[in-house]
Motif scaffolding. Structure first.
Motif, PDB file in Angstrom:
ATOM      1  N   UNK A 109       0.798  -1.222   0.000  1.00 56.42           N
ATOM      2  CA  UNK A 109       0.000   0.000   0.000  1.00 56.42           C
ATOM      3  C   UNK A 109       0.831   1.273   0.000  1.00 56.42           C
ATOM      4  N   UNK A 110       2.055   1.197  -0.522  1.00 58.16           N
ATOM      5  CA  UNK A 110       2.911   2.380  -0.577  1.00 58.16           C
ATOM      6  C   UNK A 110       3.287   2.699  -2.019  1.00 58.16           C
TER       7      UNK A 110
ATOM      8  N   UNK B 289      -0.995  -0.067   8.042  1.00 61.37           N
ATOM      9  CA  UNK B 289       0.407   0.176   8.344  1.00 61.37           C
ATOM     10  C   UNK B 289       0.516   1.478   9.123  1.00 61.37           C
ATOM     11  N   UNK B 290       0.365   1.388  10.442  1.00 58.84           N
ATOM     12  CA  UNK B 290       0.346   2.581  11.280  1.00 58.84           C
ATOM     13  C   UNK B 290       1.059   2.314  12.584  1.00 58.84           C
TER      14      UNK B 290
ATOM     15  N   UNK C 220       9.937  -2.355  -3.956  1.00 55.21           N
ATOM     16  CA  UNK C 220       8.987  -2.437  -5.066  1.00 55.21           C
ATOM     17  C   UNK C 220       7.625  -2.858  -4.537  1.00 55.21           C
ATOM     18  N   UNK C 221       6.615  -2.649  -5.345  1.00 54.95           N
ATOM     19  CA  UNK C 221       5.250  -2.996  -4.956  1.00 54.95           C
ATOM     20  C   UNK C 221       4.982  -4.465  -5.264  1.00 54.95           C
ATOM     21  N   UNK C 222       4.429  -5.167  -4.294  1.00 52.59           N
ATOM     22  CA  UNK C 222       4.125  -6.578  -4.466  1.00 52.59           C
ATOM     23  C   UNK C 222       2.757  -6.770  -5.120  1.00 52.59           C
ATOM     24  N   UNK C 223       2.528  -7.975  -5.592  1.00 54.01           N
ATOM     25  CA  UNK C 223       1.205  -8.356  -6.077  1.00 54.01           C
ATOM     26  C   UNK C 223       0.384  -8.776  -4.862  1.00 54.01           C
TER      27      UNK C 223
ATOM     28  N   UNK D 103      -2.945  -7.972   1.114  1.00 56.91           N
ATOM     29  CA  UNK D 103      -1.747  -8.201   1.908  1.00 56.91           C
ATOM     30  C   UNK D 103      -0.781  -9.069   1.121  1.00 56.91           C
ATOM     31  N   UNK D 104       0.405  -9.238   1.661  1.00 59.77           N
ATOM     32  CA  UNK D 104       1.453 -10.001   0.991  1.00 59.77           C
ATOM     33  C   UNK D 104       1.915 -11.092   1.941  1.00 59.77           C
ATOM     34  N   UNK D 105       1.662 -12.338   1.582  1.00 60.34           N
ATOM     35  CA  UNK D 105       1.946 -13.458   2.482  1.00 60.34           C
ATOM     36  C   UNK D 105       3.384 -13.933   2.297  1.00 60.34           C
TER      37      UNK D 105
END
Length: 255
Positions: free
Chosen positions: A36-37, A82-83, A145-148, A153-155
């Protein structure tokens, strides 16, 4: 390079240099999550850096967007945004500390990648990515880099990756014993057992040796080719063969 990086991280993570409540806000503002960035200095570096969903980029096009000035960070708790705010209950204090304490490693990663370019140019390849995983599941990597993230979320858990397990435990011999008796058919026990066994095998690397044994009325080796009295190296081929054999196990008999 690996030993120097390990020494650097050990120094950063020393208790005296852990984060304080005053530094958390600044840390959160400078840490970029892969799902999310938006990375501030992202570029398309070419086919030597790729994201699977973007293709290989060999025939032109872009194989992925990477930021060589900013690292990606991933943590395991998916229950909150993400806080680092005081009201954020999803990220544990240990995860916050891990994210904050590893942020200074960015500068070292950038410098190490730049200094290693001359060496890797001799082989016509780009410097490899640099990354660190903690025992709390915090993962930081450069370039960012941005994940798929199809589900938001990214597991990715570094603690079950072969490079992490190998570094933390060293070479090892593993024998996994699986109960395949008839009672395993109830309550989803067979599927749970298979998933657990496959996860353990997934952590092994080429320095490890392993075997899998199933037992019900009798005990027998699972899927191993060659000498059944010896452990086999945890190569990709051997692991794939055993994982396929585990999938085919069926409950039956008794113990």
């Amino acid at each position: 390079d690996t030993l120097a990086f390990a020494a650097k991280m050990e120094n950063l993570l020393h208790f005296d240099k852990r984060c304080s409540s005053e530094t958390l806000a600044a840390c959160a503002g400078r840490s970029y999550h892969g799902c999310n960035s938006e990375f501030p200095a992202a570029t398309c570096p070419g086919y030597q850096y790729t994201v699977g969903a973007c293709g290989k980029g060999v025939e032109g096009g872009c194989s992925g967007i990477f930021d060589f000035d900013t690292s990606t960070v991933v943590y395991q708790n998916k229950n909150d945004a993400f806080s680092f705010s005081s009201t954020s209950r999803g990220i544990s204090d240990r995860e916050k500390d891990g994210i904050c304490s590893t942020l200074p490693a960015e500068e070292y990663m950038r410098q190490a990648m730049e200094e290693s370019k001359t060496y890797w140019d001799m082989f016509s390849v780009a410097p490899p990515k640099m990354y660190f995983g903690s025992n709390d599941g915090v993962f930081r990597m450069l370039p960012g880099y941005s994940f798929d993230c199809p589900y938001g979320d990214f597991s990715f858990d570094p603690r079950v990756r072969p490079w992490y397990v190998g570094a933390s435990s060293g070479p090892k011999d593993i024998i996994i014993v699986l109960d395949t008796s008839g009672s395993m058919i109830s309550l989803g026990r067979m599927d749970i057992m298979k998933a657990a066994a496959k996860r353990v095998i997934g952590t092994l690397n080429f320095a490890d040796y392993f075997a899998v044994v199933e037992f019900n009325d009798y005990a027998s080796r699972v899927g191993q080719k060659g000498d059944v009295y010896l452990l086999q190296r945890a190569s990709d081929v051997n692991k794939a063969n055993i994982l396929d054999s585990i999938d085919k196990l069926l409950p039956g008999g008794s113990t």
